[in-house]
Design an enzyme around this catalytic site. Sequence first.
Site, PDB file in Angstrom:
ATOM      1  N   ASP A 156      13.201 -14.059 -11.862  1.00  0.00           N
ATOM      2  CA  ASP A 156      12.438 -13.599 -10.704  1.00  0.00           C
ATOM      3  C   ASP A 156      10.962 -13.849 -10.988  1.00  0.00           C
ATOM      4  O   ASP A 156      10.552 -13.954 -12.155  1.00  0.00           O
ATOM      5  CB  ASP A 156      12.688 -12.113 -10.440  1.00  0.00           C
ATOM      6  CG  ASP A 156      11.991 -11.633  -9.178  1.00  0.00           C
ATOM      7  OD1 ASP A 156      12.164 -12.266  -8.120  1.00  0.00           O
ATOM      8  OD2 ASP A 156      11.255 -10.626  -9.244  1.00  0.00           O
TER       9      ASP A 156
ATOM     10  N   GLU B 146      -2.274  -6.324  -0.353  1.00  0.00           N
ATOM     11  CA  GLU B 146      -0.878  -6.193   0.080  1.00  0.00           C
ATOM     12  C   GLU B 146       0.094  -6.663  -0.999  1.00  0.00           C
ATOM     13  O   GLU B 146       1.190  -6.112  -1.140  1.00  0.00           O
ATOM     14  CB  GLU B 146      -0.627  -6.949   1.381  1.00  0.00           C
ATOM     15  CG  GLU B 146      -1.001  -8.420   1.378  1.00  0.00           C
ATOM     16  CD  GLU B 146      -2.438  -8.684   1.791  1.00  0.00           C
ATOM     17  OE1 GLU B 146      -2.706  -9.796   2.281  1.00  0.00           O
ATOM     18  OE2 GLU B 146      -3.272  -7.772   1.643  1.00  0.00           O
TER      19      GLU B 146
ATOM     20  N   HIS C  89       3.832  -5.209  -6.268  1.00  0.00           N
ATOM     21  CA  HIS C  89       4.176  -5.294  -7.691  1.00  0.00           C
ATOM     22  C   HIS C  89       3.226  -4.537  -8.618  1.00  0.00           C
ATOM     23  O   HIS C  89       3.515  -4.402  -9.816  1.00  0.00           O
ATOM     24  CB  HIS C  89       4.264  -6.749  -8.141  1.00  0.00           C
ATOM     25  CG  HIS C  89       3.115  -7.616  -7.727  1.00  0.00           C
ATOM     26  ND1 HIS C  89       1.805  -7.340  -8.048  1.00  0.00           N
ATOM     27  CD2 HIS C  89       3.093  -8.782  -7.023  1.00  0.00           C
ATOM     28  CE1 HIS C  89       1.021  -8.288  -7.568  1.00  0.00           C
ATOM     29  NE2 HIS C  89       1.770  -9.185  -6.932  1.00  0.00           N
TER      30      HIS C  89
END
Length: 227
Positions: A7, A52, A57
């Site tokens: 990922d 944003e 994360h």
Amino acid sequence: MREIIFDTETTGFDPRDGDRMVEIGCIEMVNRVLTGKTYHAYFNPERSMPAEAEAVHGLSDAFLADKPLFASCAEEFVAFIGDAPMIAHNAKFDFRFINFELERCSLAPVDLGRMVDTMELAKVRHPGAKLTLDALCSRYGIDRSHRTKHGALLDAELLAQVYVELRGGRQIGLELLADTAEVTAETRILVRKDRPFRQPRPHAATEEELLIHAEFLKSVEAPLWGA
């Protein structure tokens, strides 16, 4: 079979618009079993982090300021993934960023033929259902209580469990291997190499058994196979 589940985290949605990869997490599986080998790194994107994206994360400009550039880690990353298939959720997004970064380093991009998209697998297996990683974890009873924000390595660990379920469940890890297979403790697969080889037993009927069967067939009244 060796596979890499991975990922990425980024500054946005498209490297062509100036977005960059800031984190990658890769997990090695052999025969759908985790080996414990991982590759994980953060990168300085050489640009500011949009609010944003940071909300997703949690990677701030201050945190990434002293992290290496991708170029300094590129060869190590390429060595880790080797030529194995690469599995990601919405994989086209992750491949776009990885190949953009590799091409900036004058390295060959990862062949798209190696791409396995768990979102596409989930569409086939669960048509009409929610396909987010969170939704699939809920469907398969995978604990994600420790996931407060997105993180590349954490999400890859969750995805590895989802991927095994999408491919048929935990029984896949019980595949039998040939006696000559090389197995290490890391694969967590037990193989009895000391078991003596035995020729398969004959299963053909004997002449006596065929005669008995023929006599039995004669006794069947109005058999369907005689219609």
